[in-house]
Design an enzyme around this catalytic site. Structure first.
Site, PDB file in Angstrom:
ATOM      1  N   HIS A  15       0.832  -1.202   0.000  1.00  0.00           N
ATOM      2  CA  HIS A  15       0.000   0.000   0.000  1.00  0.00           C
ATOM      3  C   HIS A  15       0.868   1.254   0.000  1.00  0.00           C
ATOM      4  CE1 HIS A  15      -3.496  -2.491   0.617  1.00  0.00           C
ATOM      5  NE2 HIS A  15      -2.956  -3.030   1.707  1.00  0.00           N
ATOM      6  N   ASN A  23      11.148  15.340  20.121  1.00  0.00           N
ATOM      7  CA  ASN A  23      11.345  14.089  19.391  1.00  0.00           C
ATOM      8  C   ASN A  23      11.616  14.348  17.915  1.00  0.00           C
ATOM      9  OD1 ASN A  23      11.090  11.011  19.437  1.00  0.00           O
ATOM     10  ND2 ASN A  23       9.617  11.572  17.847  1.00  0.00           N
ATOM     11  N   ARG A  73      15.200  15.194  17.425  1.00  0.00           N
ATOM     12  CA  ARG A  73      16.080  14.038  17.623  1.00  0.00           C
ATOM     13  C   ARG A  73      16.054  13.065  16.463  1.00  0.00           C
ATOM     14  NH1 ARG A  73      13.951  14.193  23.034  1.00  0.00           N
ATOM     15  NH2 ARG A  73      12.438  12.607  22.412  1.00  0.00           N
ATOM     16  N   ASN A 115      17.055  13.996  11.654  1.00  0.00           N
ATOM     17  CA  ASN A 115      18.395  13.859  11.088  1.00  0.00           C
ATOM     18  C   ASN A 115      19.315  13.368  12.195  1.00  0.00           C
ATOM     19  OD1 ASN A 115      20.892  14.045   9.854  1.00  0.00           O
ATOM     20  ND2 ASN A 115      20.571  16.075   9.019  1.00  0.00           N
ATOM     21  N   HIS A 159      22.268  15.036  14.655  1.00  0.00           N
ATOM     22  CA  HIS A 159      21.872  15.001  16.068  1.00  0.00           C
ATOM     23  C   HIS A 159      22.894  14.256  16.905  1.00  0.00           C
ATOM     24  CE1 HIS A 159      20.000  12.812  19.474  1.00  0.00           C
ATOM     25  NE2 HIS A 159      19.504  14.002  19.739  1.00  0.00           N
ATOM     26  N   TYR A 166      26.400  18.579  23.631  1.00  0.00           N
ATOM     27  CA  TYR A 166      25.571  18.408  24.823  1.00  0.00           C
ATOM     28  C   TYR A 166      26.294  17.592  25.899  1.00  0.00           C
ATOM     29  CZ  TYR A 166      21.450  17.285  27.634  1.00  0.00           C
ATOM     30  OH  TYR A 166      20.554  17.135  28.664  1.00  0.00           O
ATOM     31  N   SER A 196      23.125  24.976  16.215  1.00  0.00           N
ATOM     32  CA  SER A 196      22.346  24.547  15.051  1.00  0.00           C
ATOM     33  C   SER A 196      21.783  25.746  14.303  1.00  0.00           C
ATOM     34  CB  SER A 196      21.221  23.615  15.511  1.00  0.00           C
ATOM     35  OG  SER A 196      20.451  23.176  14.411  1.00  0.00           O
ATOM     36  N   HIS A 217      22.806  26.866  10.405  1.00  0.00           N
ATOM     37  CA  HIS A 217      21.804  27.017   9.340  1.00  0.00           C
ATOM     38  C   HIS A 217      21.821  28.431   8.760  1.00  0.00           C
ATOM     39  CE1 HIS A 217      20.163  23.233  10.946  1.00  0.00           C
ATOM     40  NE2 HIS A 217      19.499  23.132   9.813  1.00  0.00           N
TER      41      HIS A 217
END
Length: 546
Positions: free
Chosen positions: A143, A404, A407, A410, A414, A422, A445, A449
């Site tokens: 499907h 979430n 995390r 990518n 991460h 971290y 981050s 970017h």
């Protein structure tokens, strides 16, 4: 009534009896036949009703079972996937040795005690295991595979529609690649820049680490001074060799967007890989030189570092799980799959209309970027390198929280941010200031970017930075991991749609304002101020070549 439960009429003497009267306790022939017919009719009707009821109940139960099956399979698949991931991580943490492609004999306690010295200070670090990408598994379901085929068919129909309409309107086949040629302009310069960056990233970090390891063997005095010198040289190389020089090439040569994107993305990728190589090997070598538990040196071979530079991961390991063969058909399929803003003035009405008009194109750009780069590009290189751990992302589309989503969308980037920013920040602060560690991750981050977009577009307009540091951090606390209902997944998707529309709209406006509204007497403040905020229709200029 006889045994067997069959009603029988007793033989009686023939005598005139009224048709409507029968002796008590005896059966009348006519009444018996009538009762039999009535009973048979009633039995047939009731039996038919019962059969229909049974069939109806079966159909209802079947529909309910199918619904429950679909729902349970989704929940079961998600829970089993999470359980298997946790079991794999626990299993690999019991054996710090790199996971090989095949099965290996169990290690002795002596070998295990030796391998414990090779763990990084913040624990075992990321453990690589042989596993497939989510979309590869999902596409095995017929499907979902059909839905993918529908999107491919829509793409081809869209291309065919463009060719047919242009051919009818123009009277000829129109193949206009001017925009593509402009976007990927100056490719020879891009290739030369990339070769220089790659060779320097291969030679400089490895040579510095090899020379530094020799000064820590005991034959040299003042090893701490040598560590300071080599560490300073490495940081200087990161700042100048991989930081300043590629950016200088992009700015001075005014590379177009796609060409600038190639240089800047490779620049950041190589900087992160060089940092990971040094970060993983320095603690390991210090642990080895202190205990001398291993007979040979732990300095990796240059072939191992070269493999890492091409591997689709930012976490260095001497060995990774490898597949036994390369499926060149799979490589080719992934490479094949890889492959209207108006000049309106900036006002509130125009911005609102622009944002909502560009929500779907912006989201399409996000999804295509994810599928083409994180899935197709990474899997193609992983297949050619026989790199077996394909967990470049998780099921981020099912996320009910922004935490979430960050995390799982990518995991390659991460993992680097988690282990080297971290975790190292918590290590230096003795596991205090966790909010500060998270803020540092967000800031790095956002800066990365915005840096890429600034060099690619040729102007500074911190839309992404503000979205990351403002709405991103706010949503990270509001839409957190405690949100489990489906409504939160809808809210997350709506936020992504709206954020993409805002980004594409504002950057597009500024792109055209930068080209059609040049500054006559530019000042530092005017250069920092977005041009689209003050661009007027009377000041529009038609630049050559655009």
């Amino acid at each position: 009534m006889e045994s067997g439960g069959v009603l029988r009429c007793r033989a009686i003497p023939k005598m005139p009896i009224s048709p409507d009267k029968c002796l008590e306790g005896e059966c009348c022939p006519g009444e018996h036949h009538q009762n039999t017919r009535d009973n048979h009719t009633a039995d047939n009707v009731s039996g038919k009703i019962e059969v229909e009821q049974v069939i109806s109940k079966k159909l209802q139960l079947k529909k309910k079972a199918e619904y429950l099956k679909s729902d349970l399979m989704l929940q079961f698949d998600s829970q089993v996937s999470d359980l298997m991931d946790s079991l794999i991580e626990e299993a690999t943490s019991l054996e710090p040795a790199p996971v090989s492609a095949g099965f290996s004999p169990p290690l002795s306690e002596k070998e295990r005690s030796k391998l414990r010295h090779f763990q990084s200070p913040h624990g075992q670090g990321k453990q690589f295991v042989s596993r497939r990408s989510y979309l590869d598994e999902l596409f095995e379901v017929n499907h979902l595979r059909t839905i993918y085929h529908i999107f491919v068919a829509v793409l081809f129909v869209f291309i065919l529609n463009t060719l047919v309409v242009d051919s009818i309107n123009e009277g000829r086949l129109v193949l206009d690649f001017d925009l593509l040629v402009y976007t990927f302009g100056q490719l020879p310069l891009v290739v030369c820049t990339w070769v220089c960056m790659f060779l320097s990233a291969l030679v400089v970090p490895y040579t510095l680490f090899s020379l530094w390891s020799q000064t820590q063997s005991g034959s040299y005095s003042h090893p701490g001074l040598y560590s300071l010198v080599f560490g300073s040289v490495f940081l200087l190389y990161q700042a100048l060799g991989l930081g300043f020089l590629p950016a200088y090439v992009v700015v001075t040569n005014s590379l177009p967007p796609a060409s600038a994107a190639i240089v800047t993305h490779e620049q950041i990728r190589l900087m992160m890989k060089a940092h990971s190589f040094v970060r993983e090997n320095v603690p390991r070598f210090l642990s080895w030189s202190k205990d001398k538990t291993s007979p040979g040196s732990v300095v990796p071979q240059v072939s191992q570092y070269l493999y890492f530079l091409f591997a689709p991961t930012l976490i260095y390991k001497d060995k990774y799980p490898r597949n036994p063969v390369i499926r060149w058909g799979y490589v080719a399929s992934n490479f094949l799959q890889f492959h209207g803003i108006s000049q309106q003035m900036f006002d509130l009405k125009a911005v609102v209309l622009c944002v909502f008009n560009l929500i779907l194109p912006g989201m399409l750009f996000l999804l295509l970027g994810f599928f083409s780069v994180i899935h197709c590009w990474f899997n193609a290189f992983a297949e050619m390198l026989r790199f077996a751990d394909r967990m470049f992302y998780k099921d981020w589309w099912n996320s009910t929280s922004f935490a979430n989503y960050y995390r799982t969308c990518n995991t390659v980037v991460h993992d680097w941010l988690y282990y080297y920013v971290y975790q190292d920040f918590l290590l230096m602060s003795r596991k205090r200031f966790k909010p500060a560690a998270m803020l540092l991750v967000f800031t790095m981050s956002a800066v990365a970017h915005e840096y890429i977009l600034t060099l690619c577009l040729g102007f500074f307009y911190p839309v992404i930075f503000c979205l990351y540091m403002g709405i991103g951090i706010m949503f990270n606390f509001i839409i957190h991991d405690g949100r489990k209902g489906p409504i939160w997944n809808i809210i997350l998707w709506m936020s992504l749609f709206l954020g993409q529309g805002i980004s594409v709209c504002l950057y597009s406006h500024e792109w055209y304002a930068q080209r059609y509204c040049p500054l006559k007497e530019p000042s530092f403040l005017e250069l920092l101020k977005p041009r689209s905020w003050s661009c007027q229709r009377g000041s529009l200029v038609d630049p050559d070549g655009l």
